[in-house]
Structures are given as C-alpha cells and as structure tokens.
Design a protein around this motif. Structure first.
Motif, mmCIF file in Angstrom:
data_model
loop_
_atom_site.group_PDB
_atom_site.id
_atom_site.type_symbol
_atom_site.label_atom_id
_atom_site.label_comp_id
_atom_site.label_asym_id
_atom_site.label_seq_id
_atom_site.Cartn_x
_atom_site.Cartn_y
_atom_site.Cartn_z
ATOM 1 N N ILE A 1 0.837 -1.204 0.000
ATOM 2 C CA ILE A 1 0.000 0.000 0.000
ATOM 3 C C ILE A 1 0.868 1.248 0.000
ATOM 4 C CG2 ILE A 1 -1.754 1.267 1.301
ATOM 5 C CD1 ILE A 1 -2.699 -1.505 2.345
ATOM 6 N N VAL A 2 1.940 1.228 0.809
ATOM 7 C CA VAL A 2 2.841 2.378 0.890
ATOM 8 C C VAL A 2 3.522 2.633 -0.453
ATOM 9 C CG1 VAL A 2 5.051 3.143 1.871
ATOM 10 C CG2 VAL A 2 3.238 2.323 3.369
ATOM 11 N N ALA A 3 3.971 1.553 -1.101
ATOM 12 C CA ALA A 3 4.641 1.704 -2.400
ATOM 13 C C ALA A 3 3.706 2.342 -3.417
ATOM 14 C CB ALA A 3 5.122 0.350 -2.899
ATOM 15 N N LYS A 4 2.441 1.928 -3.398
ATOM 16 C CA LYS A 4 1.456 2.527 -4.297
ATOM 17 C C LYS A 4 1.247 3.994 -3.943
ATOM 18 C CE LYS A 4 -3.295 1.998 -5.947
ATOM 19 N NZ LYS A 4 -4.573 1.254 -5.813
ATOM 20 N N LYS A 5 1.208 4.268 -2.642
ATOM 21 C CA LYS A 5 1.038 5.654 -2.183
ATOM 22 C C LYS A 5 2.214 6.518 -2.635
ATOM 23 C CE LYS A 5 -0.738 8.817 0.742
ATOM 24 N NZ LYS A 5 -2.108 9.354 0.693
ATOM 25 N N ILE A 6 3.429 5.987 -2.482
ATOM 26 C CA ILE A 6 4.621 6.724 -2.906
ATOM 27 C C ILE A 6 4.585 6.971 -4.407
ATOM 28 C CG2 ILE A 6 7.129 6.588 -3.140
ATOM 29 C CD1 ILE A 6 7.169 5.028 -0.500
ATOM 30 N N ALA A 7 4.195 5.933 -5.163
ATOM 31 C CA ALA A 7 4.121 6.084 -6.621
ATOM 32 C C ALA A 7 3.089 7.144 -6.999
ATOM 33 C CB ALA A 7 3.771 4.746 -7.265
ATOM 34 N N GLU A 8 1.946 7.154 -6.289
ATOM 35 C CA GLU A 8 0.918 8.155 -6.571
ATOM 36 C C GLU A 8 1.419 9.554 -6.234
ATOM 37 O OE1 GLU A 8 -2.387 6.844 -4.280
ATOM 38 O OE2 GLU A 8 -3.054 5.358 -5.765
ATOM 39 N N GLU A 9 2.138 9.673 -5.104
ATOM 40 C CA GLU A 9 2.673 10.979 -4.721
ATOM 41 C C GLU A 9 3.712 11.461 -5.735
ATOM 42 O OE1 GLU A 9 4.108 10.527 -0.754
ATOM 43 O OE2 GLU A 9 2.114 10.674 0.151
ATOM 44 N N GLU A 10 4.547 10.525 -6.215
ATOM 45 C CA GLU A 10 5.533 10.886 -7.231
ATOM 46 C C GLU A 10 4.836 11.308 -8.523
ATOM 47 O OE1 GLU A 10 8.792 11.220 -7.108
ATOM 48 O OE2 GLU A 10 8.786 10.768 -4.961
ATOM 49 N N ARG A 11 3.778 10.581 -8.855
ATOM 50 C CA ARG A 11 3.017 10.926 -10.067
ATOM 51 C C ARG A 11 2.381 12.315 -9.909
ATOM 52 N NH1 ARG A 11 -2.082 11.270 -11.337
ATOM 53 N NH2 ARG A 11 -2.799 10.950 -13.471
ATOM 54 N N GLU A 12 1.808 12.577 -8.735
ATOM 55 C CA GLU A 12 1.202 13.882 -8.502
ATOM 56 C C GLU A 12 2.249 14.996 -8.569
ATOM 57 O OE1 GLU A 12 -0.866 13.733 -4.819
ATOM 58 O OE2 GLU A 12 -2.479 12.437 -5.577
ATOM 59 N N LYS A 13 3.428 14.705 -8.003
ATOM 60 C CA LYS A 13 4.497 15.700 -8.032
ATOM 61 C C LYS A 13 4.928 15.965 -9.476
ATOM 62 C CE LYS A 13 7.631 15.298 -4.896
ATOM 63 N NZ LYS A 13 8.817 14.803 -4.146
ATOM 64 N N LEU A 14 5.081 14.871 -10.254
ATOM 65 C CA LEU A 14 5.461 15.028 -11.655
ATOM 66 C C LEU A 14 4.370 15.762 -12.423
ATOM 67 C CD1 LEU A 14 7.312 14.420 -14.043
ATOM 68 C CD2 LEU A 14 6.185 12.193 -14.273
ATOM 69 N N GLN A 15 3.106 15.397 -12.124
ATOM 70 C CA GLN A 15 1.998 16.053 -12.803
ATOM 71 C C GLN A 15 1.972 17.538 -12.479
ATOM 72 O OE1 GLN A 15 0.119 14.513 -14.992
ATOM 73 N NE2 GLN A 15 -1.108 16.305 -15.476
ATOM 74 N N GLN A 16 2.243 17.868 -11.221
ATOM 75 C CA GLN A 16 2.277 19.272 -10.826
ATOM 76 C C GLN A 16 3.413 20.002 -11.548
ATOM 77 O OE1 GLN A 16 2.780 19.917 -6.602
ATOM 78 N NE2 GLN A 16 1.659 21.833 -6.669
ATOM 79 N N GLN A 17 4.558 19.338 -11.661
ATOM 80 C CA GLN A 17 5.684 19.947 -12.374
ATOM 81 C C GLN A 17 5.347 20.143 -13.850
ATOM 82 O OE1 GLN A 17 8.831 17.169 -11.507
ATOM 83 N NE2 GLN A 17 9.286 18.076 -9.506
ATOM 84 N N LEU A 18 4.687 19.136 -14.457
ATOM 85 C CA LEU A 18 4.294 19.263 -15.863
ATOM 86 C C LEU A 18 3.286 20.392 -16.045
ATOM 87 C CD1 LEU A 18 3.933 15.533 -16.992
ATOM 88 C CD2 LEU A 18 5.624 17.194 -17.784
ATOM 89 N N GLN A 19 2.316 20.470 -15.115
ATOM 90 C CA GLN A 19 1.326 21.544 -15.199
ATOM 91 C C GLN A 19 1.999 22.906 -15.107
ATOM 92 O OE1 GLN A 19 -1.854 21.055 -12.375
ATOM 93 N NE2 GLN A 19 -2.341 18.990 -13.053
ATOM 94 N N GLN A 20 2.920 23.014 -14.140
ATOM 95 C CA GLN A 20 3.611 24.295 -13.975
ATOM 96 C C GLN A 20 4.479 24.618 -15.192
ATOM 97 O OE1 GLN A 20 2.910 26.377 -11.771
ATOM 98 N NE2 GLN A 20 4.504 27.914 -12.023
ATOM 99 N N SER A 21 5.138 23.569 -15.730
ATOM 100 C CA SER A 21 5.976 23.768 -16.902
ATOM 101 C C SER A 21 5.135 24.213 -18.094
ATOM 102 C CB SER A 21 6.718 22.463 -17.234
ATOM 103 O OG SER A 21 7.402 22.570 -18.450
ATOM 104 N N GLN A 22 3.999 23.540 -18.286
ATOM 105 C CA GLN A 22 3.140 23.904 -19.401
ATOM 106 C C GLN A 22 2.537 25.284 -19.210
ATOM 107 O OE1 GLN A 22 -0.487 23.993 -19.806
ATOM 108 N NE2 GLN A 22 -0.399 24.131 -22.042
ATOM 109 N N LYS A 23 2.233 25.594 -17.939
ATOM 110 C CA LYS A 23 1.700 26.920 -17.634
ATOM 111 C C LYS A 23 2.734 28.005 -17.951
ATOM 112 C CE LYS A 23 -0.250 29.497 -13.757
ATOM 113 N NZ LYS A 23 -0.618 29.428 -12.333
ATOM 114 N N MET A 24 3.984 27.748 -17.569
ATOM 115 C CA MET A 24 5.042 28.714 -17.860
ATOM 116 C C MET A 24 5.274 28.834 -19.366
ATOM 117 S SD MET A 24 6.020 30.154 -15.100
ATOM 118 C CE MET A 24 4.252 30.096 -14.702
ATOM 119 N N GLU A 25 5.090 27.691 -20.059
ATOM 120 C CA GLU A 25 5.210 27.718 -21.522
ATOM 121 C C GLU A 25 4.145 28.637 -22.120
ATOM 122 O OE1 GLU A 25 3.816 24.833 -25.096
ATOM 123 O OE2 GLU A 25 4.756 23.868 -23.365
ATOM 124 N N MET A 26 2.908 28.515 -21.608
ATOM 125 C CA MET A 26 1.826 29.369 -22.094
ATOM 126 C C MET A 26 2.094 30.830 -21.748
ATOM 127 S SD MET A 26 -0.337 27.437 -23.641
ATOM 128 C CE MET A 26 -1.801 28.447 -23.719
#
Length: 613
Positions: free
Chosen positions: A325-350
């Motif tokens: 369960i923890v490994a899945k949680k960590i993977a989800e948190e990493e995915r959310e962090k990456l998604q947030q970085q992608l959103q911010q990157s795309q936002k800065m691109e715009m």
C-alpha cells in the motif's frame, strides 16, 4: 347395548377404575421387560469406555469441571476430567484433580471473564459459546460450555488463533486502505508499527527505507509509543550508514529476518539517537524484499520475552502488507508531483507565449496615458499663462487703471490659447487615462489570478465565469487580431475546485482555438464562442471555434502527452493532456470534444457541483 364397547374417552372413569387400569398397565410393562434382553454391568462399562474413547479421539479439547464455592460464591474449579485434545491444544499435562488457580495462580485477575462465563453456566444451566484470548497460553479459543448438573460444567474448545490473526490482518488491511486516501506514508507506517508492537507485545518500533545502493537506511517512521515516550523529537529521514546499523545491516545483507534476544544495551543497532530514553534489550528486524532488493526494514524491540518464529511471521506479514500500500502511495505521490511539475511547466510555456501579448496589453494603455499626461502638461502651461493675464487685468480693474485695450489684449490671448477647448479637453483626458489605468489593473489582476499558486489538492469555492473573464483578458492580444469572442455566461453556482488548474484549462482551450483559426490564414476574423450553464449535478463550459476542426485520424490521440500538430514555437503537446488530467482525474469531471459537419471544434467540460474530494 350388551355388545357396545365402553371407551374411557366417552365416560369418566371412577378412582377404582383408574387404579385397575394402572395395575393392568404395570403388568404389561413388566411382561415386556422380562422379554427384553438383560442389561449387564459389562454393557455399562463398555458404554463408558466407548464414551471415553470418543472424547479422546475428538479434535477439540474437553474438560469436565467442578466449581468450588466459598461463602456461596464461585471462586475456582477443579479439573475432573480432560481428554487428549485438551493436552494437545493447551500444552498442559497432568491437570486432573488440580484447581485452575494452581495452574494459573493469577487467573482471577488476568482471565476473570473466562472464569465468570464457566461459573455462570454451572450455576444457571444455560449453555454459552464465546471466543476468548487466554493470556497465559498466548492463544485464542472458541469455547462451548454446558451444564450436566448444577455446580459442574463441560467445556469443549478449539484453538482459533490462526483464524483470529487472519481476521485481524484482513481488518488491518482494510483500515490501511481506507487510511491511504488521506494519510501520509509516515502515518501509514506508524499505524503498522503500532499494530506490530501490539501483536508481538513489544514496546518500540521503527521503520526504515533502504537506499537503492543498499548502503544506507533512512528513518521514515516510529511507533506512537516510541515517538511520545521513548524518543520524542526523533529526527526523520536521517541517513544512517549500513556499517552503523547493527543487526539491521545483517537483515539487509542476508535478506532475512534477524532477532537479537540476548545482547543488552544495543542502542546504536537501531540508529537510535542519544536522546532516546531507553535501553534496547531485544529486537526483531524484518526486511521487505522486492525484485531481489531490500526496499525497507521494519523492526520492533523490548518484548518482555524472547522473540520467536511466530513474531517473525506476523511482523513480516504486516510489513509486506503495508509496503504494497505504501509503495502505491509513494508512486501516486511521485506521479502527482510530476503532474504538478508538468502543469507548472506547461503553464510557464503558455505564459512565455503570452508574455509579448501581455506586455502589449499593458504598454498600449500606458502609452496612451503617457500621451495624455503630456497633453495635460501642455494644457497646464497654457492655463498658467492665461491665468497670469487674468490676474493682471483683475489687478488693473481694482486699481481703476483698466483700459479697453487691456481687455482687448486679454481676449486675443484667450483666442490664441483656445481656452474653451482646453477646458473641454481636461475631463476627457482624465476619463481616457482612467480607462487606461483600469485596463492595466484588469490585466494585472488577471495575471495575478492565473498565476496564483494553490496546493495541488486545494479546492475552494470558485466562479468559473470569472476564470473565463480573467483568461480572456490575458489572452486578448492573441485573439484580437484573428478572432471575435462571443460569450454567453449564465449565472452559475460556485463550485469546489482548484482555480489555478481550471484557469489553466480555459487558457489551453482558448489558445488552441486561436491557433486553429490562425492556421487557416483567413482574411476575416474567425469566431470563438464560449458558453456556461449548469444543471442539478454539474457546471458546464463549452469553447467552440470555427477553425478547420480535428481530423478523424488523430482524434484518438489528442489527449495523449506530447502529441501535437503545431510547430515547436506554438506548443509541446502537453496542453490537452494536462487539461484532461485536471478535469477528469483531479476534479472527477468530464472533458470531450465534437467536430460538427460544418467545421470547427467544440470542447465541452463539466465539473461536479458537489466534490467530496
């Protein structure tokens, strides 16, 4: 009448008749008993032997007990009879004739419920069935008790420790799964350590993650007892080299559980800091292995008795169950962090793409204001000249020296300076400058609204109409030269959402429509139509353009990351992918598009009016 048979049901019998009838019946019974086979003493003995054999062959434990009373109160019981199953299940031997208090001297304190239930059955004759944990035996039992005669009981029992533990594990897993939605990794690990302490009767617990190179550990969590009582303020995520990790290092190197039941004063073995107010006298460490690599270790310590294989088994089960369960949680948190970085990157691109336009949107009113201020300066200079002339004429009038020539000269100066026009221009210049300031303020406010950072999981009440207005303000320079905007913004309820993310979706969709219209290189402006509405469940927004539409061959790919038909100057292909993730994944809404036969594209999004997240 002589042949009629008299039946007792038809006429009441006299007492004499009743006695005669009873005598007759007794005679019949005696006759039948004489005809029956005799029941010898050997038969009774055979029956008792068979009964005894049956009890001994039972898998369940059996005890026949006699309750001991003192002042009419039940205080103890004596083992009158037990079977082989009793000895096998409990491990107790030679108990016949012994009081339960002789076997377990403190049973009245530690197992009062167990005694009370047996005493109640022996007293009332009402059978009972219950499950109970016997502390002295460290086992769970399913017990059935009945009363053969007052003051005695027969107890049949079976060990159910395995079943109880598996029930516990199932309950624990469901609890951890429920916690995973709203709890941190540290909290999940702490809950697991608390359970491991309880099940092994330990007093401290630690959980470490192991570095990928297997050369160090980092403390992730400690049990509640360890945190509050033993090691308050213990530093988390501090890396501890393997050569300073004692048997924790042994568990990693050998990839197996390690116990230490004999060596006292081994504080450093668990990476415990000097502030930990305890001495580690026993410890058990189990590794969590995935793909032939140790990913984590979980350990407990200071059990009153030595650790054994059963402790290893249950701590290992708990550690592995939680790690999944923890490994899945960590993977989800990493995915959310990456998604947030992608959103911010795309936002800065715009923002980068819009930067020149936003600068233009601010420079235009600024230039206009600057020109107006230059005009105000000239008007002020001219007004000062004419005011000086007025003062001279006024002074002469007061002195009595004013001549018609002086008045004629003043009128000429008024005509030269066009005083009437100056006076009329001042309000207009002020109003126009005010509009410029308002335009700059609107652009800055829209920029601030769009750039405001919210936590990725933050949701607040938001008016999406305002989000659309802010987005159109920011993007005005992009569409003003190629598209006309038509808006039908219905009155909407506020919805719980992340405004930063929703505004990013609006910006992506509007800029996509602008680029679609620009790609046609048409002479006349295209049209972008934005509508909002709501129903009982959702709030909706559609953004339509009359561009070329989306070819059927690529429609299935447009929400894929990095898919784009634009050149690199106009995008990286993240806009629609991120918009999908924001609307569908984060906000549990919908995002779809249609391409009408007459051309163009319509994107429609919905957001739930009630969002439990």
């Amino acid at each position: 009448m002589k042949n009629k048979k008299i039946v007792s049901d038809e006429f009441p019998a006299t007492e004499k008749c009743q006695q005669a009838r009873k005598k007759s019946l007794d005679a019949i019974i005696q006759k039948k008993q004489k005809a029956a086979l005799p029941l010898h003493d050997n038969t009774v003995l055979d029956y008792k032997t068979s009964h005894r054999n049956l009890i001994d062959y039972m898998r369940n434990g059996y005890v026949y007990g006699k309750v001991i009373y003192e002042k009419r109160a039940a205080i103890d019981f004596i083992h009158q009879e037990v079977n082989t199953g009793y000895e096998t299940i409990t491990g107790l031997k030679n108990v016949i004739g012994k009081k339960i208090s002789e076997i377990f001297p403190d049973i009245n304190k530690t197992q009062s419920k167990f005694l009370e239930k047996h005493f109640r059955v022996a007293e009332t004759g009402i059978p009972d069935r219950f499950e109970i944990y016997i502390e002295h035996l460290k086992k769970w039992f399913d017990v059935s008790v009945y009363c053969p005669q007052k003051g005695y009981f027969v107890s049949m029992f079976d060990e159910v420790t395995e079943r109880k533990y598996y029930e516990f594990l199932l309950t624990f897993r469901l609890r951890i799964l429920q916690m995973a939605e709203c709890s941190s990794v540290e909290q999940l690990l702490q809950t697991t350590l608390d359970e491991a302490e309880q099940i092994t009767q330990s007093r401290i617990g630690f959980a470490f993650f192991v570095a990928k190179d297997q050369m160090s550990l980092s403390l992730q969590s400690v049990s509640t007892n360890t945190e509050k009582v033993i090691c308050p303020g213990k530093e988390k995520r501090k890396h501890i080299p393997l050569d300073k990790s004692g048997i924790w290092a042994d568990a990693i190197r050998e990839q197996r559980a390690v116990m230490n039941n004999y060596e006292p004063a081994i504080k450093h073995y668990m990476g415990m800091a000097k502030e930990c107010e305890t001495e580690l006298i026993r410890e058990l460490v189990v590794p969590v292995i995935r793909n032939d690599r140790i990913v984590a270790t979980m350990g407990v310590g200071n059990k009153p008795e030595p650790y054994d294989g059963n402790d290893v088994r249950w701590v290992t089960i708990l550690a592995n169950l939680t790690w999944d369960i923890v490994a899945k949680k960590i993977a989800e948190e990493e995915r959310e962090k990456l998604q947030q970085q992608l959103q911010q990157s795309q936002k800065m691109e715009m923002v980068g793409q819009l930067a020149a336009g936003m600068a233009h949107e601010i420079n235009n009113p600024l230039n206009f204001i600057a020109i107006n201020f230059a005009n105000i300066r000239e008007i002020t200079s001219d007004l000062r000249i004419i005011l000086t002339e007025y003062k001279i004429v006024t002074q002469k009038f007061e002195d009595g020296t004013l001549s018609p020539l002086d008045v004629q000269k003043l009128r000429k100066r008024e005509s030269e300076l066009n005083v009437e026009m100056l006076i009329d221009d001042i309000p207009e210049i002020i109003v126009e400058s005010q509009r410029g300031f308002e335009r700059i303020t609107a652009v800055i406010n829209s920029m601030r609204n769009l750039s405001h950072r919210y936590a990725i999981d933050k949701k607040i009440p938001f008016d999406i109409n305002q989000g659309i207005i802010d987005t159109l303000t920011i993007a005005r320079h992009e569409y003003s030269s190629c598209a006309d905007i038509k808006t039908t913004l219905g009155e909407l309820p506020l919805i719980a959402c992340n405004p930063e993310q929703i505004n990013q979706v609006f910006l992506n969709l509007i800029i996509n429509s602008v680029h679609a219209i620009q790609s046609q290189k048409r002479h006349a402006n295209g049209t972008i139509t934005i509508q909002t509405w709501f129903d009982s469940s959702n709030v909706y927004c559609s953004i339509a353009d009359d561009g070329p539409g989306i070819p059927e061959a690529i429609q299935k790919d447009i929400f894929n990351p990095f898919f784009t038909t634009k050149n690199s100057r106009n995008g990286t292909g993240l806009g629609l992918s991120i918009s999908w993730d924001i609307i569908v994944v984060t906000h549990k809404g919908t995002l779809a598009f249609t391409t009408p036969a007459e051309g163009g594209t319509i994107f429609t999004l919905s957001l739930p009016r009630t969002n439990d997240d």
